[in-house]
Motif scaffolding. Structure first.
Motif, PDB file in Angstrom:
ATOM      1  N   HIS A 174      23.378  40.897 -12.765  1.00  0.00           N
ATOM      2  CA  HIS A 174      22.633  41.741 -11.850  1.00  0.00           C
ATOM      3  C   HIS A 174      23.361  41.799 -10.515  1.00  0.00           C
ATOM      4  CE1 HIS A 174      19.155  43.241  -9.772  1.00  0.00           C
ATOM      5  NE2 HIS A 174      18.505  43.278 -10.911  1.00  0.00           N
ATOM      6  N   GLU A 195      16.822  50.118 -14.017  1.00  0.00           N
ATOM      7  CA  GLU A 195      15.960  51.279 -13.767  1.00  0.00           C
ATOM      8  C   GLU A 195      16.482  52.139 -12.620  1.00  0.00           C
ATOM      9  OE1 GLU A 195      13.804  52.064 -15.725  1.00  0.00           O
ATOM     10  OE2 GLU A 195      12.867  50.315 -16.656  1.00  0.00           O
ATOM     11  N   MET A 196      16.694  51.520 -11.457  1.00  0.00           N
ATOM     12  CA  MET A 196      17.038  52.297 -10.277  1.00  0.00           C
ATOM     13  C   MET A 196      18.488  52.773 -10.304  1.00  0.00           C
ATOM     14  SD  MET A 196      15.900  53.530  -7.500  1.00  0.00           S
ATOM     15  CE  MET A 196      14.435  52.641  -7.035  1.00  0.00           C
ATOM     16  N   SER A 197      19.410  51.890 -10.703  1.00  0.00           N
ATOM     17  CA  SER A 197      20.822  52.279 -10.653  1.00  0.00           C
ATOM     18  C   SER A 197      21.104  53.410 -11.646  1.00  0.00           C
ATOM     19  CB  SER A 197      21.730  51.067 -10.893  1.00  0.00           C
ATOM     20  OG  SER A 197      21.396  50.417 -12.083  1.00  0.00           O
ATOM     21  N   LEU A 238      27.727  52.630  -2.408  1.00  0.00           N
ATOM     22  CA  LEU A 238      28.430  52.224  -3.628  1.00  0.00           C
ATOM     23  C   LEU A 238      27.386  51.574  -4.536  1.00  0.00           C
ATOM     24  CD1 LEU A 238      31.023  51.560  -5.311  1.00  0.00           C
ATOM     25  CD2 LEU A 238      31.129  49.408  -4.026  1.00  0.00           C
ATOM     26  N   ARG A 256      22.420  42.323  -7.416  1.00  0.00           N
ATOM     27  CA  ARG A 256      21.611  41.505  -6.538  1.00  0.00           C
ATOM     28  C   ARG A 256      20.198  41.684  -6.990  1.00  0.00           C
ATOM     29  NH1 ARG A 256      24.115  43.354  -1.060  1.00  0.00           N
ATOM     30  NH2 ARG A 256      25.424  44.470  -2.487  1.00  0.00           N
ATOM     31  N   ARG A 276      14.349  49.676  -4.580  1.00  0.00           N
ATOM     32  CA  ARG A 276      15.450  48.687  -4.555  1.00  0.00           C
ATOM     33  C   ARG A 276      16.268  48.915  -3.294  1.00  0.00           C
ATOM     34  NH1 ARG A 276      13.034  47.125  -8.427  1.00  0.00           N
ATOM     35  NH2 ARG A 276      13.691  47.019 -10.597  1.00  0.00           N
ATOM     36  N   HIS A 277      16.869  47.833  -2.824  1.00  0.00           N
ATOM     37  CA  HIS A 277      17.714  47.913  -1.617  1.00  0.00           C
ATOM     38  C   HIS A 277      19.140  48.367  -1.936  1.00  0.00           C
ATOM     39  CE1 HIS A 277      15.337  45.680   1.477  1.00  0.00           C
ATOM     40  NE2 HIS A 277      14.639  45.413   0.383  1.00  0.00           N
ATOM     41  N   TYR A 278      19.725  49.138  -1.035  1.00  0.00           N
ATOM     42  CA  TYR A 278      21.152  49.502  -1.136  1.00  0.00           C
ATOM     43  C   TYR A 278      21.755  49.488   0.269  1.00  0.00           C
ATOM     44  CZ  TYR A 278      20.112  50.413  -5.946  1.00  0.00           C
ATOM     45  OH  TYR A 278      19.721  50.222  -7.251  1.00  0.00           O
ATOM     46  N   THR A 279      23.076  49.240   0.331  1.00  0.00           N
ATOM     47  CA  THR A 279      23.757  49.023   1.606  1.00  0.00           C
ATOM     48  C   THR A 279      24.645  50.214   1.960  1.00  0.00           C
ATOM     49  OG1 THR A 279      23.896  46.712   0.905  1.00  0.00           O
ATOM     50  CG2 THR A 279      25.207  47.338   2.830  1.00  0.00           C
TER      51      THR A 279
HETATM   52  C1  LIG Z   1      19.859  43.684   0.676  1.00  0.00           C
HETATM   53  C2  LIG Z   1      20.368  44.217  -0.650  1.00  0.00           C
HETATM   54  C3  LIG Z   1      21.372  45.179  -0.662  1.00  0.00           C
HETATM   55  C4  LIG Z   1      21.839  45.688  -1.880  1.00  0.00           C
HETATM   56  N1  LIG Z   1      22.852  46.619  -1.865  1.00  0.00           N
HETATM   57  C5  LIG Z   1      23.318  47.119  -3.043  1.00  0.00           C
HETATM   58  C6  LIG Z   1      24.366  48.108  -3.048  1.00  0.00           C
HETATM   59  O1  LIG Z   1      24.864  48.544  -2.001  1.00  0.00           O
HETATM   60  N2  LIG Z   1      24.803  48.564  -4.256  1.00  0.00           N
HETATM   61  C7  LIG Z   1      24.268  48.113  -5.458  1.00  0.00           C
HETATM   62  O2  LIG Z   1      24.706  48.579  -6.525  1.00  0.00           O
HETATM   63  N3  LIG Z   1      23.283  47.180  -5.467  1.00  0.00           N
HETATM   64  C8  LIG Z   1      22.783  46.698  -4.299  1.00  0.00           C
HETATM   65  N4  LIG Z   1      21.749  45.784  -4.321  1.00  0.00           N
HETATM   66  C9  LIG Z   1      21.108  45.471  -5.625  1.00  0.00           C
HETATM   67  C10 LIG Z   1      20.045  46.568  -5.933  1.00  0.00           C
HETATM   68  O3  LIG Z   1      18.973  46.441  -5.014  1.00  0.00           O
HETATM   69  C11 LIG Z   1      19.439  46.470  -7.344  1.00  0.00           C
HETATM   70  O4  LIG Z   1      18.957  45.167  -7.543  1.00  0.00           O
HETATM   71  C12 LIG Z   1      20.435  46.829  -8.444  1.00  0.00           C
HETATM   72  O5  LIG Z   1      20.938  48.149  -8.269  1.00  0.00           O
HETATM   73  C13 LIG Z   1      19.780  46.725  -9.832  1.00  0.00           C
HETATM   74  O6  LIG Z   1      18.602  47.498  -9.816  1.00  0.00           O
HETATM   75  P1  LIG Z   1      18.130  48.290 -11.142  1.00  0.00           P
HETATM   76  O7  LIG Z   1      16.761  48.800 -10.884  1.00  0.00           O
HETATM   77  O8  LIG Z   1      19.162  49.241 -11.598  1.00  0.00           O
HETATM   78  O9  LIG Z   1      18.087  47.133 -12.204  1.00  0.00           O
HETATM   79  P2  LIG Z   1      16.794  46.426 -12.793  1.00  0.00           P
HETATM   80  O10 LIG Z   1      16.023  47.382 -13.612  1.00  0.00           O
HETATM   81  O11 LIG Z   1      16.077  45.726 -11.701  1.00  0.00           O
HETATM   82  O12 LIG Z   1      17.501  45.352 -13.723  1.00  0.00           O
HETATM   83  C14 LIG Z   1      18.884  45.394 -14.094  1.00  0.00           C
HETATM   84  C15 LIG Z   1      19.188  44.397 -15.175  1.00  0.00           C
HETATM   85  O13 LIG Z   1      18.936  43.120 -14.666  1.00  0.00           O
HETATM   86  C16 LIG Z   1      17.949  42.508 -15.450  1.00  0.00           C
HETATM   87  N5  LIG Z   1      17.040  41.787 -14.532  1.00  0.00           N
HETATM   88  C17 LIG Z   1      16.254  42.340 -13.597  1.00  0.00           C
HETATM   89  N6  LIG Z   1      15.589  41.390 -12.942  1.00  0.00           N
HETATM   90  C18 LIG Z   1      15.987  40.217 -13.471  1.00  0.00           C
HETATM   91  C19 LIG Z   1      15.670  38.863 -13.222  1.00  0.00           C
HETATM   92  N7  LIG Z   1      14.795  38.517 -12.273  1.00  0.00           N
HETATM   93  N8  LIG Z   1      16.275  37.927 -13.961  1.00  0.00           N
HETATM   94  C20 LIG Z   1      17.164  38.259 -14.914  1.00  0.00           C
HETATM   95  N9  LIG Z   1      17.511  39.517 -15.198  1.00  0.00           N
HETATM   96  C21 LIG Z   1      16.926  40.476 -14.491  1.00  0.00           C
HETATM   97  C22 LIG Z   1      17.236  43.619 -16.188  1.00  0.00           C
HETATM   98  O14 LIG Z   1      16.730  43.180 -17.423  1.00  0.00           O
HETATM   99  C23 LIG Z   1      18.337  44.600 -16.399  1.00  0.00           C
HETATM  100  O15 LIG Z   1      19.117  44.334 -17.516  1.00  0.00           O
HETATM  101  C24 LIG Z   1      21.278  45.241  -3.115  1.00  0.00           C
HETATM  102  C25 LIG Z   1      20.262  44.284  -3.082  1.00  0.00           C
HETATM  103  C26 LIG Z   1      19.811  43.773  -1.882  1.00  0.00           C
HETATM  104  C27 LIG Z   1      18.716  42.738  -1.900  1.00  0.00           C
END
Ligand SMILES: Cc1cc2nc3c(=O)[nH]c(=O)nc-3n(C[C@H](O)[C@H](O)[C@H](O)COP(=O)(O)OP(=O)(O)OC[C@H]3O[C@@H](n4cnc5c(N)ncnc54)[C@H](O)[C@@H]3O)c2cc1C
Length: 424
Positions: free
Chosen positions: A20, A179-181, A171, A22, A150-153
């Motif tokens: 993941h 879900e979000m990415s 990025l 973050r 979700r957070h992004y930078t």
């Molecule tokens: C301050 C901050 C800044 C950020 N900046 C960026 C950025 O600039 N670019 C970037 O790409 N991302 C960044 N992130 C990360 C971003 O917020 C998302 O977490 C990331 O894009 C994944 O989100 P998603 O909804 O696509 O994935 P999700 O749907 O949340 O999950 C992705 C995968 O991880 C697994 N998963 C989810 N939660 C858990 C858990 N608790 N334990 C184990 N597995 C888990 C899911 O099963 C899935 O396979 C940042 C996060 C923070 C906190």
């Protein structure tokens, strides 16, 4: 070196958690109730159907009135929080932006560029100006169908761009079943996205003070906060008008695949640089290298090339970016200094820096400041290099330093005490 060498490698073998980028942060309950949650609507429905049966005659009317009021309040709150046409970016409700471009950077990463739709977000936004002046910041995107955020930078503006013209660039790594990415990866030019923020992070100039060395350990998209810090300290910090006063920033950037090592040629020599695919991110990194020369360096580490960040690599970066002194200067750091005490940092969040903006440094004035070693990336990455953050009272505190940096601190017998560890 062996065990620690596995630090970046282990990311690829660990489960989805380490993979993941973050872990999503909770939706900041302390500032506003979760504005995109469907809870208000559900609560009213639930209380209507499953509420306790009235015992007296007057109770149904009372209950009806409170339910009515609750419904009105919940609807108003939901409408307010889930998005409005209010033109200013703010941290309590979502504001609409248009997608300007969606550019692939590698098979798993892309750069999403968006622009404010109207009014102050379309040009000269004071909110964006304040955010770039602060340096470290993020925003939340929401996925309207699923009601998640979700957070992004934001990546810093390119030279020639002013950063307040309403355009933001991100990025994003496309996560398997993320879900979000995945939602963001499907965005096309002209589509609408919703943002909430800005959420301000560490105040790097205050923390660095008169010190001049920064080492940044970045995993994957953790390069974005590293570039924000470089931009703040090298491009916009008014303390650094002259080249000599500029700090020196070394980024150790770990990726799983070589395809993600954007602009590596720039650091390897002219010939390689000429053959590189150009993305807006590679232009940005190249531009920073050309503008800041020795003040800006990136060392690339790639899992698939079996080249990992280990304890030796971190130690070497701490040595070459400044001197690991044989005597500690830590006694010059005032224990109660809000900006430079390790103890106070351990019980702070990155967002506390914004609230403490006016607080003065109380260290020995002759040496106010500490070198920074920052760690940014997936939770597993931060944990491996600096130890995990700690939750207390709905606040994500920095916690104590362990992992690779903790080991180096222990082994160096005070020689690394000049370095303040920031978990981004
Ligand atoms: C301050 C901050 C800044 C950020 N900046 C960026 C950025 O600039 N670019 C970037 O790409 N991302 C960044 N992130 C990360 C971003 O917020 C998302 O977490 C990331 O894009 C994944 O989100 P998603 O909804 O696509 O994935 P999700 O749907 O949340 O999950 C992705 C995968 O991880 C697994 N998963 C989810 N939660 C858990 C858990 N608790 N334990 C184990 N597995 C888990 C899911 O099963 C899935 O396979 C940042 C996060 C923070 C906190």
């Amino acid at each position: 070196m062996g065990g620690v060498r596995n630090c970046t490698r282990c990311l690829s073998h660990l489960s989805a958690q380490a993979a993941h980028p973050r872990q999503p942060r909770p939706l900041r309950p302390r500032k506003t109730p979760c504005p995109i949650s469907l809870q208000p609507v559900q609560r009213t429905t639930l209380s209507t159907s499953a509420g306790p049966k009235p015992k007296t005659k007057s109770r149904p009317r009372l209950l009806g009135l409170s339910l009515g009021a609750a419904t009105v309040l919940a609807t108003a709150w939901y409408a307010l929080a889930s998005g409005s046409k209010d033109e200013s970016l703010n941290d309590t409700r979502f504001t609409a932006f248009d997608v300007v471009s969606n550019e692939p950077v590698s098979p798993t990463a892309f750069i999403l560029t968006i622009r404010g739709q109207a009014g102050e977000l379309a040009k000269n936004s004071p909110k964006l100006k304040a955010a770039w002046e602060h340096g470290q910041w993020s925003v939340e995107f929401k996925q309207p169908q699923l009601q998640i955020a979700r957070h992004y930078t934001p990546l810093p503006p390119l030279g020639g761009e002013d950063g307040t013209d309403g355009q933001l660039r991100f990025l994003v790594r496309k996560m398997q079943s993320g879900e979000m990415s995945n939602y963001l990866s499907r965005m096309n030019v002209g589509d609408q996205v919703w943002l909430r923020g800005p959420h301000h992070g560490f105040d790097a100039p205050k923390r660095l003070g008169d010190a001049s060395d920064v080492v940044f350990l970045a995993g994957g998209t953790g390069i974005a906060p590293a570039l924000q810090m470089a931009h703040k300290l090298l491009c916009t910090n008014s303390n650094n008008a002259s080249d000599n006063a500029k700090p020196s920033i070394r980024i150790l950037w770990a990726n799983r695949r070589s395809a993600d090592c954007v602009a590596r040629g720039e650091f390897r020599g002219k010939q390689e640089a000429e053959h590189e695919t150009q993305s807006v991110l590679s232009r940005q990194i190249q531009e920073m290298k050309r503008t800041h020369g020795d003040h800006f360096n990136i060392d690339y580490f790639v899992d698939e090339e079996r080249n990992f960040i280990g304890i030796k690599e971190v130690e070497a970066a701490l040595r070459s970016n400044g001197t690991i002194k044989t005597t500690s200067t830590r006694q010059l750091v005032e224990k109660a200094c809000r900006w430079h005490s390790d103890k106070l940092l351990a019980v702070s969040t990155d967002e506390d820096d914004r609230q403490a903006m006016g607080a003065a440094c109380t260290c020995d004035q002759a040496r106010a400041g500490r070198k920074i070693v920052a760690v940014s990336g997936p939770d597993g990455f931060i944990e491996a290099f600096a130890g995990s953050k700690r939750w207390a009272g709905a606040r994500e505190l920095q916690g104590s330093v362990s992992g690779v940096l903790g080991t180096i601190k222990q082994q160096s017998k005070g020689m690394t005490d000049d370095w303040l560890v920031l978990k981004m």
